[in-house]
Design a protein around this motif. Structure first.
Motif, PDB file in Angstrom:
ATOM      1  N   LEU A  73     -22.447   3.979 -24.008  1.00  0.00           N
ATOM      2  CA  LEU A  73     -21.241   4.635 -24.513  1.00  0.00           C
ATOM      3  C   LEU A  73     -20.306   4.899 -23.340  1.00  0.00           C
ATOM      4  N   ASP A  74     -19.076   4.481 -23.466  1.00  0.00           N
ATOM      5  CA  ASP A  74     -18.087   4.466 -22.401  1.00  0.00           C
ATOM      6  C   ASP A  74     -17.394   5.820 -22.263  1.00  0.00           C
ATOM      7  N   LEU A  95     -18.047  12.272 -31.339  1.00  0.00           N
ATOM      8  CA  LEU A  95     -18.734  12.440 -30.061  1.00  0.00           C
ATOM      9  C   LEU A  95     -17.698  12.189 -28.975  1.00  0.00           C
ATOM     10  N   PHE A  96     -17.430  13.199 -28.143  1.00  0.00           N
ATOM     11  CA  PHE A  96     -16.443  13.093 -27.078  1.00  0.00           C
ATOM     12  C   PHE A  96     -17.165  12.758 -25.779  1.00  0.00           C
ATOM     13  N   THR A  97     -17.135  11.489 -25.391  1.00  0.00           N
ATOM     14  CA  THR A  97     -17.892  11.018 -24.227  1.00  0.00           C
ATOM     15  C   THR A  97     -17.226  11.374 -22.902  1.00  0.00           C
ATOM     16  N   ALA A  98     -15.966  11.767 -22.919  1.00  0.00           N
ATOM     17  CA  ALA A  98     -15.283  12.132 -21.672  1.00  0.00           C
ATOM     18  C   ALA A  98     -15.961  13.326 -20.995  1.00  0.00           C
ATOM     19  N   SER A  99     -16.734  14.098 -21.733  1.00  0.00           N
ATOM     20  CA  SER A  99     -17.415  15.262 -21.145  1.00  0.00           C
ATOM     21  C   SER A  99     -18.656  14.861 -20.345  1.00  0.00           C
ATOM     22  N   PHE A 100     -19.079  13.600 -20.412  1.00  0.00           N
ATOM     23  CA  PHE A 100     -20.227  13.131 -19.641  1.00  0.00           C
ATOM     24  C   PHE A 100     -19.765  12.660 -18.265  1.00  0.00           C
ATOM     25  N   ASP A 101     -20.656  12.762 -17.264  1.00  0.00           N
ATOM     26  CA  ASP A 101     -20.321  12.356 -15.898  1.00  0.00           C
ATOM     27  C   ASP A 101     -20.285  10.840 -15.708  1.00  0.00           C
ATOM     28  N   ALA A 102     -21.055  10.121 -16.531  1.00  0.00           N
ATOM     29  CA  ALA A 102     -21.127   8.664 -16.421  1.00  0.00           C
ATOM     30  C   ALA A 102     -21.339   8.090 -17.813  1.00  0.00           C
ATOM     31  N   ASP A 103     -21.148   6.767 -17.930  1.00  0.00           N
ATOM     32  CA  ASP A 103     -21.409   6.126 -19.215  1.00  0.00           C
ATOM     33  C   ASP A 103     -22.785   6.534 -19.710  1.00  0.00           C
ATOM     34  N   PHE A 126     -20.112   3.160 -40.854  1.00  0.00           N
ATOM     35  CA  PHE A 126     -19.436   2.599 -39.689  1.00  0.00           C
ATOM     36  C   PHE A 126     -19.724   3.435 -38.451  1.00  0.00           C
ATOM     37  N   LEU A 127     -19.545   2.803 -37.296  1.00  0.00           N
ATOM     38  CA  LEU A 127     -19.471   3.488 -36.015  1.00  0.00           C
ATOM     39  C   LEU A 127     -18.129   3.095 -35.424  1.00  0.00           C
ATOM     40  N   GLY A 128     -17.385   4.054 -34.877  1.00  0.00           N
ATOM     41  CA  GLY A 128     -16.079   3.748 -34.323  1.00  0.00           C
ATOM     42  C   GLY A 128     -15.937   4.226 -32.902  1.00  0.00           C
ATOM     43  N   GLN A 129     -15.035   3.578 -32.191  1.00  0.00           N
ATOM     44  CA  GLN A 129     -14.725   3.925 -30.806  1.00  0.00           C
ATOM     45  C   GLN A 129     -13.215   3.935 -30.661  1.00  0.00           C
ATOM     46  N   ASN A 130     -12.683   4.967 -30.013  1.00  0.00           N
ATOM     47  CA  ASN A 130     -11.251   5.057 -29.754  1.00  0.00           C
ATOM     48  C   ASN A 130     -11.017   4.873 -28.256  1.00  0.00           C
ATOM     49  N   ASN A 131     -10.327   3.776 -27.884  1.00  0.00           N
ATOM     50  CA  ASN A 131     -10.040   3.414 -26.487  1.00  0.00           C
ATOM     51  C   ASN A 131     -11.316   2.994 -25.759  1.00  0.00           C
ATOM     52  N   GLY A 132     -11.210   2.775 -24.466  1.00  0.00           N
ATOM     53  CA  GLY A 132     -12.369   2.406 -23.660  1.00  0.00           C
ATOM     54  C   GLY A 132     -12.646   0.915 -23.645  1.00  0.00           C
ATOM     55  N   HIS A 133     -13.833   0.565 -23.149  1.00  0.00           N
ATOM     56  CA  HIS A 133     -14.234  -0.831 -22.947  1.00  0.00           C
ATOM     57  C   HIS A 133     -15.193  -1.297 -24.038  1.00  0.00           C
TER      58      HIS A 133
END
Length: 151
Positions: A73-74, A95-103, A126-133
């Protein structure tokens, strides 16, 4: 149609209920909504699940659950989401992944709903992702959609 056994347990063998999963891990995905292939039935009582979609056979309240086990997760993504999309409304868990230190190497989360569905309404997962790689992947292990008619 109903069975009452010697200890008083009531079973409804035609009651709609399903538990489905993936036969293999997903390909990598990125921004947008991704619908994994739910092609392995643990059970599908009443045969109401097909082609990644549950179709309500009767009007009622249905418990629905969507559990995802994902990898890579990016942290550059704004957020990820699990989505149960029914004919009447959508149910999300973010799920807000920006709060993690690394992928995030591995992560599991779920969304549940008690959905009002009419006969022939559908539910998809569904699973969705907003922005990222485009590096994320869904693992078949512990990824599943489940549901049953409550009342």
């Amino acid at each position: 149609r109903m069975r009452l056994d010697s200890i008083g347990a009531l079973t409804l063998p035609l009651q709609p209920a399903f538990n489905v999963t993936m036969s293999s891990n997903s390909a990598q995905f990125g921004p947008g909504a991704f619908q994994p292939t739910l092609d392995t039935e643990i059970f599908d009582q009443n045969a109401d699940f097909a082609s990644n979609t549950f179709t309500a056979p009767v009007t009622g309240r249905y418990f629905l659950s969507w559990m995802v086990y994902a990898a890579n997760l990016d942290t550059n993504a704004s957020y990820y989401y699990n989505l149960i999309s029914t004919s009447n409304r959508n149910y999300y868990k973010y799920l807000f992944t920006a709060s993690f230190d690394a992928d995030v190497a591995y992560y599991g989360w779920s969304v549940t709903a008690l959905a009002d569905m009419d006969a022939n309404d559908t539910a998809t997962f569904f699973l969705g992702q907003n922005n990222g790689h485009s590096t994320s992947q869904i693992y078949a292990a512990d990824t599943r959609a489940m549901g049953f008619l409550v009342c």
